[in-house]
Design a protein around this motif. Structure first.
Motif, PDB file in Angstrom:
ATOM      1  N   GLY A  26       0.744  -1.314   0.134  1.00 13.79           N
ATOM      2  CA  GLY A  26      -0.080   0.057  -0.010  1.00 13.79           C
ATOM      3  C   GLY A  26       0.914   1.105   0.117  1.00 13.79           C
ATOM      4  N   LEU A  27       1.956   0.942   0.747  1.00 10.97           N
ATOM      5  CA  LEU A  27       2.909   2.488   0.646  1.00 10.97           C
ATOM      6  C   LEU A  27       3.543   2.612  -0.667  1.00 10.97           C
ATOM      7  CD1 LEU A  27       4.609   1.999   4.316  1.00 10.97           C
ATOM      8  CD2 LEU A  27       3.053   3.950   3.555  1.00 10.97           C
ATOM      9  N   GLN A  28       3.938   1.464  -0.991  1.00 11.64           N
ATOM     10  CA  GLN A  28       4.677   1.544  -2.298  1.00 11.64           C
ATOM     11  C   GLN A  28       3.860   2.021  -3.581  1.00 11.64           C
ATOM     12  OE1 GLN A  28       6.213  -2.040  -3.560  1.00 11.64           O
ATOM     13  NE2 GLN A  28       7.645  -1.132  -4.907  1.00 11.64           N
ATOM     14  N   LEU A  29       2.410   1.678  -3.534  1.00 15.81           N
ATOM     15  CA  LEU A  29       1.543   1.955  -4.573  1.00 15.81           C
ATOM     16  C   LEU A  29       1.354   3.477  -4.286  1.00 15.81           C
ATOM     17  CD1 LEU A  29      -0.518   1.431  -6.965  1.00 15.81           C
ATOM     18  CD2 LEU A  29      -2.197   0.900  -5.236  1.00 15.81           C
ATOM     19  N   THR A  30       0.868   3.965  -2.952  1.00 20.56           N
ATOM     20  CA  THR A  30       0.602   5.373  -2.782  1.00 20.56           C
ATOM     21  C   THR A  30       1.910   6.251  -3.318  1.00 20.56           C
ATOM     22  OG1 THR A  30      -0.593   4.598  -0.940  1.00 20.56           O
ATOM     23  CG2 THR A  30       0.083   7.146  -1.071  1.00 20.56           C
ATOM     24  N   ALA A  31       3.189   6.110  -3.054  1.00 15.13           N
ATOM     25  CA  ALA A  31       4.341   6.783  -3.330  1.00 15.13           C
ATOM     26  C   ALA A  31       4.424   6.849  -4.710  1.00 15.13           C
ATOM     27  CB  ALA A  31       5.468   6.109  -2.531  1.00 15.13           C
ATOM     28  N   GLN A  32       4.288   5.854  -5.359  1.00 14.71           N
ATOM     29  CA  GLN A  32       4.342   5.793  -6.765  1.00 14.71           C
ATOM     30  C   GLN A  32       3.202   6.675  -7.458  1.00 14.71           C
ATOM     31  OE1 GLN A  32       4.004   1.741  -8.098  1.00 14.71           O
ATOM     32  NE2 GLN A  32       6.114   1.076  -7.572  1.00 14.71           N
ATOM     33  N   LEU A  33       1.907   6.626  -7.068  1.00 15.63           N
ATOM     34  CA  LEU A  33       0.974   7.520  -7.697  1.00 15.63           C
ATOM     35  C   LEU A  33       1.659   9.076  -7.465  1.00 15.63           C
ATOM     36  CD1 LEU A  33      -2.242   5.498  -6.347  1.00 15.63           C
ATOM     37  CD2 LEU A  33      -1.394   5.957  -8.939  1.00 15.63           C
ATOM     38  N   ILE A  34       1.823   9.190  -6.179  1.00 21.70           N
ATOM     39  CA  ILE A  34       2.154  10.694  -5.993  1.00 21.70           C
ATOM     40  C   ILE A  34       3.541  11.102  -6.975  1.00 21.70           C
ATOM     41  CG2 ILE A  34       3.529  12.011  -4.239  1.00 21.70           C
ATOM     42  CD1 ILE A  34       1.698  10.499  -2.247  1.00 21.70           C
ATOM     43  N   LEU A  35       4.602  10.314  -6.900  1.00 19.89           N
ATOM     44  CA  LEU A  35       5.575  10.447  -8.006  1.00 19.89           C
ATOM     45  C   LEU A  35       5.278  10.711  -9.465  1.00 19.89           C
ATOM     46  CD1 LEU A  35       8.505   8.412  -6.289  1.00 19.89           C
ATOM     47  CD2 LEU A  35       7.945  10.891  -5.982  1.00 19.89           C
ATOM     48  N   SER A  37       2.250  11.404 -10.484  1.00 22.20           N
ATOM     49  CA  SER A  37       1.079  12.339 -10.651  1.00 22.20           C
ATOM     50  C   SER A  37       1.409  13.444 -11.592  1.00 22.20           C
ATOM     51  CB  SER A  37       0.761  12.949  -9.435  1.00 22.20           C
ATOM     52  OG  SER A  37      -0.230  13.981  -9.554  1.00 22.20           O
ATOM     53  N   PRO A  38       0.633  13.984 -12.658  1.00 21.28           N
ATOM     54  CA  PRO A  38       1.065  14.984 -13.345  1.00 21.28           C
ATOM     55  C   PRO A  38       0.447  16.327 -12.771  1.00 21.28           C
ATOM     56  CG  PRO A  38      -1.241  13.952 -14.240  1.00 21.28           C
ATOM     57  CD  PRO A  38      -0.538  13.042 -13.155  1.00 21.28           C
ATOM     58  N   LEU A  39      -0.112  16.267 -11.649  1.00 28.79           N
ATOM     59  CA  LEU A  39      -0.378  17.425 -10.991  1.00 28.79           C
ATOM     60  C   LEU A  39       0.616  18.118 -10.253  1.00 28.79           C
ATOM     61  CD1 LEU A  39      -3.630  16.135  -9.295  1.00 28.79           C
ATOM     62  CD2 LEU A  39      -3.585  17.554 -11.490  1.00 28.79           C
ATOM     63  N   LYS A  40       0.757  19.495 -10.263  1.00 25.66           N
ATOM     64  CA  LYS A  40       1.663  20.089  -9.276  1.00 25.66           C
ATOM     65  C   LYS A  40       1.419  19.907  -7.668  1.00 25.66           C
ATOM     66  CE  LYS A  40       5.130  23.193  -8.525  1.00 25.66           C
ATOM     67  NZ  LYS A  40       6.422  22.856  -8.788  1.00 25.66           N
ATOM     68  N   LEU A  41       2.054  19.022  -7.252  1.00 23.29           N
ATOM     69  CA  LEU A  41       1.800  18.848  -5.680  1.00 23.29           C
ATOM     70  C   LEU A  41       3.213  19.483  -4.614  1.00 23.29           C
ATOM     71  CD1 LEU A  41       1.351  14.832  -6.133  1.00 23.29           C
ATOM     72  CD2 LEU A  41      -0.286  16.722  -5.675  1.00 23.29           C
ATOM     73  N   PRO A  42       2.714  19.753  -3.433  1.00 22.83           N
ATOM     74  CA  PRO A  42       3.631  20.211  -2.717  1.00 22.83           C
ATOM     75  C   PRO A  42       4.914  19.724  -2.640  1.00 22.83           C
ATOM     76  CG  PRO A  42       1.504  20.040  -1.449  1.00 22.83           C
ATOM     77  CD  PRO A  42       1.426  19.434  -2.835  1.00 22.83           C
ATOM     78  N   VAL A  43       5.878  20.240  -2.611  1.00 19.29           N
ATOM     79  CA  VAL A  43       7.501  19.696  -2.679  1.00 19.29           C
ATOM     80  C   VAL A  43       7.545  19.026  -1.409  1.00 19.29           C
ATOM     81  CG1 VAL A  43       9.882  20.577  -2.525  1.00 19.29           C
ATOM     82  CG2 VAL A  43       8.329  21.850  -3.804  1.00 19.29           C
ATOM     83  N   LYS A  44       6.987  19.132  -0.378  1.00 22.16           N
ATOM     84  CA  LYS A  44       7.453  18.244   0.796  1.00 22.16           C
ATOM     85  C   LYS A  44       6.505  17.064   0.762  1.00 22.16           C
ATOM     86  CE  LYS A  44       9.033  21.452   3.694  1.00 22.16           C
ATOM     87  NZ  LYS A  44      10.387  21.148   4.623  1.00 22.16           N
ATOM     88  N   LEU A  45       5.501  16.773  -0.087  1.00 20.90           N
ATOM     89  CA  LEU A  45       4.808  15.491  -0.222  1.00 20.90           C
ATOM     90  C   LEU A  45       5.703  14.780  -1.187  1.00 20.90           C
ATOM     91  CD1 LEU A  45       2.167  14.206   0.243  1.00 20.90           C
ATOM     92  CD2 LEU A  45       1.444  15.210  -1.605  1.00 20.90           C
ATOM     93  N   VAL A  46       6.118  15.308  -2.246  1.00 24.06           N
ATOM     94  CA  VAL A  46       7.038  14.585  -3.171  1.00 24.06           C
ATOM     95  C   VAL A  46       8.228  14.053  -2.661  1.00 24.06           C
ATOM     96  CG1 VAL A  46       8.124  15.045  -5.568  1.00 24.06           C
ATOM     97  CG2 VAL A  46       6.058  15.992  -5.210  1.00 24.06           C
TER      98      VAL A  46
END
Length: 81
Positions: A26-35, A37-46
């Protein structure tokens, strides 16, 4: 009369290793989706997602089951000479 108490845990029917694998996946899938993502996400999250991926990679490298170790000798194989 004695009363017996049964305590049902949150991992009923699963062993410890299955639970750890489920959480890790679950953690691996979530991290892959965040990385990815085509959206501009906060730097701390990435940056956090990068550290999660790094930590999971280290965890897999240290604790994965070794199937074939290329440096290990292959038993008692002789040439028959």
């Amino acid at each position: 009369m004695k009363q017996e108490q049964t305590i049902a845990g949150p991992t009923k029917g699963k062993t410890g290793s299955q639970t750890i694998e489920h959480i890790k996946d679950g953690l691996q899938l979530t991290a892959q989706l965040i990385l990815a993502s085509p959206l501009k996400l906060p730097v701390k999250l990435v940056q956090g997602a990068k550290y999660v991926v790094l930590g999971l990679s280290i965890f897999d490298g240290l604790f994965k089951k070794k199937i074939d170790d290329p440096l290990k000798p292959q038993g008692d194989e002789t040439n028959g000479t």
